[in-house]
Design an enzyme around this catalytic site. Structure first.
Site, mmCIF file in Angstrom:
data_model
loop_
_atom_site.group_PDB
_atom_site.id
_atom_site.type_symbol
_atom_site.label_atom_id
_atom_site.label_comp_id
_atom_site.label_asym_id
_atom_site.label_seq_id
_atom_site.Cartn_x
_atom_site.Cartn_y
_atom_site.Cartn_z
ATOM 1 N N PRO A 237 -31.650 66.430 109.499
ATOM 2 C CA PRO A 237 -31.367 65.062 109.162
ATOM 3 C C PRO A 237 -32.482 64.534 108.260
ATOM 4 O O PRO A 237 -32.123 63.530 107.786
ATOM 5 C CB PRO A 237 -31.441 64.520 110.382
ATOM 6 C CG PRO A 237 -32.346 65.349 111.454
ATOM 7 C CD PRO A 237 -31.876 66.745 110.846
ATOM 8 N N LYS B 154 -28.557 63.716 104.545
ATOM 9 C CA LYS B 154 -27.419 64.374 103.811
ATOM 10 C C LYS B 154 -26.129 64.596 104.229
ATOM 11 O O LYS B 154 -25.112 64.780 103.713
ATOM 12 C CB LYS B 154 -27.898 65.664 102.842
ATOM 13 C CG LYS B 154 -29.078 65.169 101.939
ATOM 14 C CD LYS B 154 -28.600 64.665 100.870
ATOM 15 C CE LYS B 154 -29.648 64.190 99.909
ATOM 16 N NZ LYS B 154 -29.485 62.628 99.204
ATOM 17 N N HIS C 293 -31.421 49.827 99.249
ATOM 18 C CA HIS C 293 -33.044 50.368 99.351
ATOM 19 C C HIS C 293 -33.141 50.954 98.218
ATOM 20 O O HIS C 293 -32.449 51.898 97.683
ATOM 21 C CB HIS C 293 -33.217 51.316 100.696
ATOM 22 C CG HIS C 293 -33.257 50.380 101.855
ATOM 23 N ND1 HIS C 293 -34.051 51.124 102.807
ATOM 24 C CD2 HIS C 293 -33.021 49.094 102.327
ATOM 25 C CE1 HIS C 293 -33.985 50.099 104.001
ATOM 26 N NE2 HIS C 293 -33.429 49.142 103.720
ATOM 27 N N TYR D 208 -41.004 57.788 106.020
ATOM 28 C CA TYR D 208 -41.199 59.187 106.580
ATOM 29 C C TYR D 208 -42.744 59.547 106.871
ATOM 30 O O TYR D 208 -43.362 59.331 105.627
ATOM 31 C CB TYR D 208 -40.329 60.021 105.377
ATOM 32 C CG TYR D 208 -39.029 59.915 105.310
ATOM 33 C CD1 TYR D 208 -37.987 60.806 105.856
ATOM 34 C CD2 TYR D 208 -38.429 59.006 104.582
ATOM 35 C CE1 TYR D 208 -36.729 60.574 105.811
ATOM 36 C CE2 TYR D 208 -37.228 58.907 104.185
ATOM 37 C CZ TYR D 208 -36.251 59.650 105.006
ATOM 38 O OH TYR D 208 -34.846 59.578 104.738
ATOM 39 N N TYR E 250 -32.897 62.616 96.524
ATOM 40 C CA TYR E 250 -32.689 61.622 97.674
ATOM 41 C C TYR E 250 -31.513 60.777 97.472
ATOM 42 O O TYR E 250 -30.818 60.429 98.173
ATOM 43 C CB TYR E 250 -33.900 60.763 97.746
ATOM 44 C CG TYR E 250 -33.673 59.747 98.944
ATOM 45 C CD1 TYR E 250 -34.416 60.646 100.215
ATOM 46 C CD2 TYR E 250 -33.664 58.489 99.174
ATOM 47 C CE1 TYR E 250 -34.309 59.828 101.269
ATOM 48 C CE2 TYR E 250 -33.740 57.849 100.315
ATOM 49 C CZ TYR E 250 -34.069 58.313 101.509
ATOM 50 O OH TYR E 250 -34.116 57.631 102.633
#
Ligand code: APR
Ligand code: PHB
Length: 393
Positions: A296, A300, A75, A204, A388
Site C-alpha cells: 500500500p 496504487k 492534495h 510518510y 505518485y
C-alpha cells in the site's frame, strides 16, 4: 435451477466490478454482478484513499464523481519524514500542476453501489460457491448457489473482478498463467479515528523503529499506520499503545500536534507484490486485485484497478459497438505495461521507507543514502512525484 443470461457477467462487487458495471451500463451493455458477500460486508472493508487524477476522471465519466468532488480533499503534495525531519514533496510544482484526491475507497464503493441500484441494475449478493466453465469456448457460464437454490448464468464474457482470493484467477488452468510474487517481512497496523489529521497533507515517515503513515479521510477523520512485525496481533495493541508508538516515531512538531481519541477500526494487513500474467484467458478477463496486488505504500491498488477497468470497458465497447476485437486482444498487454510500472514504484517506495530487520548493515546505510539523495535532488523528487500522481494511461 434458475437460468439467467447477460452480455458481461461480473464476478465481485468491489470497486473494479462496480465501476466496470457502471461504465458498461452507460454504453448500453448488459451486466450482472455475482458477489460472495453481502453489500454491508463489502462496505465494511477499510482500504487506502488516494485517487490519481485519471481515476477521478474515470469516476466522473461513470457519473459517480459528485460526492468525491464535494467531500474529497485535493492534495498538492505530501511529506517525507526522515529521522525527525520533514521534507515536502511538492507534487503540484514537480509535475506541472497535477494533484491527487484523498477520498476513501469505501466511499468510492458506496457511490458506485448507489448508482447501480439507482439504475436498477442487477447485483446478486451472498452468491455462494461460484464456479466458472467454458472459459475458452464461446459459451462461458457460471453456476452458484443463492438462497439454497442453484443459479446458472450464461453470458458472452466474464470479468473476474473478485480480488486476490477470488474464483476467477483460480479457474484459469495452471499451464495458462504465470504468477510473480514477493511477500514483505512486516505488516501495517492501521487505526481509524474521529480525530483531526495531524497535518494538512499525508506524512510518510521513516524511523529506526519502522515506517509510519499519517493519512486521513476528512478534516475530522484520521487514518494512521505503523509498520509492525508479522507476528503482532491487532488485539495486543490497545489504542493507548498505538498512540504512544506513533508519537514516538513522529517528528517533534507532529508528535506535539497529534490529537488522539478512541479507534473506530484497528487491523493488521500483510504487504505483498503480486502479478498474474496474462490477464485474459479465452473469454475471461481478470481485473483489479484478481490479477495484481501492490504493497500500500503509495496507494496504487485502487488506481490500478481503475486503469484495468478503463481498458476493459473500452475493449468491450469496441466489441459490441464497433465490431472490433482489437481491445480484447490487447487488453492484457495494455494493462500489464502500466501495472508493472506501478508495481516497481510501490516496491521501491516500500523498500525505501521500511525497516528490514533481516538485512545487514549495508542495506540500512544504502537506504539512508537514497533518502538523503531523494530529499536533496530535484530530479529524484520529480521522478517520485510523477509516479505518485500516476503515470498516463
Ligand atoms: N465469488 C463472488 N465474489 C467474490 C468471490 C467469489 N468466489 N471471491 C471474492 N469475491 C468478491 C469479494 O467479496 C469482493 O467484494 O470480489 C470482490 C473483490 O473486491 P476487492 O477485493 O475490493 O477487489 P477490486 O474490486 O479489484 O478492488 C481493488 O481493492 O484491495 C483493494 O488495493 C486494492 O484498492 C484496490 C481495490
Ligand atoms: C490511506 O489513507 O489508507 C492510505 C493513504 C496512502 C497510502 C496508503 C494508505 O499510501
Amino acid at each position: 435451477m434458475k437460468l439467467l443470461r447477460t452480455q458481461v457477467l461480473i464476478i465481485g462487487a468491489g470497486p473494479s466490478g462496480l465501476l466496470l458495471g457502471q461504465l458498461l451500463y452507460k454504453a448500453g451493455i448488459d451486466t450482472l454482478i455475482l458477489e460472495r458477500q453481502t453489500g454491508d460486508h463489502v462496505l465494511g472493508r477499510i482500504r487506502a484513499g488516494v485517487l490519481e487524477q485519471t481515476t477521478a476522471d474515470l469516476l466522473d465519466a461513470a457519473d459517480v464523481g459528485a460526492r468525491m468532488h464535494a467531500e474529497g480533499l485535493v492534495h498538492h503534495g505530501f511529506d517525507l519524514a526522515v529521522d525527525g525531519q520533514r521534507h515536502r514533496i511538492d507534487v503540484h510544482r514537480l509535475t506541472g500542476g497535477k494533484s491527487v484526491i484523498v477520498y476513501g475507497q469505501t466511499e468510492v464503493t458506496r457511490d458506485l453501489m448507489e448508482a447501480r441500484s439507482a439504475a436498477g441494475l442487477p447485483t446478486i449478493y451472498s452468491a455462494a460457491d461460484v464456479q466458472l466453465s467454458g472459459l475458452d469456448s464461446d459459451r462461458p457460464r457460471a453456476r452458484c448457489t443463492v438462497d439454497g437454490a442453484t443459479l446458472e448464468v450464461h453470458c458472452d464474457y466474464i470479468a473476474g473482478c473478485d480480488g486476490y482470493h477470488g474464483v476467477s484467477r483460480a479457474s484459469v488452468p495452471l499451464r495458462a498463467i504465470s504468477t510473480f510474487e514477493k511477500v514483505y517481512p512486516f505488516g501495517w497496523l492501521g487505526l481509524l479515528s474521529d480525530t483531526p489529521p495531524v497535518s494538512d497533507e499525508l506524512i510518510y515517515g521513516r524511523h529506526p523503529r519502522g515506517f509510519t503513515l499519517c493519512s486521513m479521510r476528512s478534516s475530522t477523520r484520521s487514518r494512521y499506520y505503523l509498520q509492525v512485525p508479522l507476528t503482532e496481533k491487532a488485539e495486543d495493541w490497545s489504542d493507548e499503545r498505538f498512540w504512544d508508538e506513533l508519537r514516538h516515531r513522529l517528528d517533534p512538531a507532529a508528535a506535539q500536534a497529534l490529537v488522539t481519541g478512541p479507534s473506530i477500526e484497528k487491523s493488521i494487513a500483510p504487504l505483498r507484490s503480486f502479478v498474474a500474467e496474462p490477464m485474459r484467458f479465452g473469454r475471461l478477463f481478470l481485473a483489479g486485485d484478481a490479477a495484481h496486488i501492490v504493497p500500500p505504500t503509495g496507494a496504487k491498488g485502487l488506481n490500478l484497478a481503475a486503469s484495468d477497468v478503463n481498458y476493459l470497458s473500452q475493449a468491450l465497447i469496441g466489441h459490441y459497438h464497433e465490431r472490433s476485437d482489437a481491445g480484447i486482444e490487447h487488453y492484457s498487454a495494455r494493462c500489464l505495461a502500466r501495472i508493472w510500472k506501478a508495481e516497481r514504484f510501490s516496491w521501491w517506495f516500500t523498500s525505501l521507507m521500511h525497516d528490514f530487520p533481516d538485512e545487514d548493515g549495508i542495506h540500512a546505510r544504502l537506504q539512508r543514502a537514497e533518502l538523503d539523495y531523494l530529499t536533496g535532488s530535484e530530479a529524484a523528487m520529480t521522478v517520485m512525484a510523477e509516479n505518485y500522481v500516476g503515470l498516463p494511461w
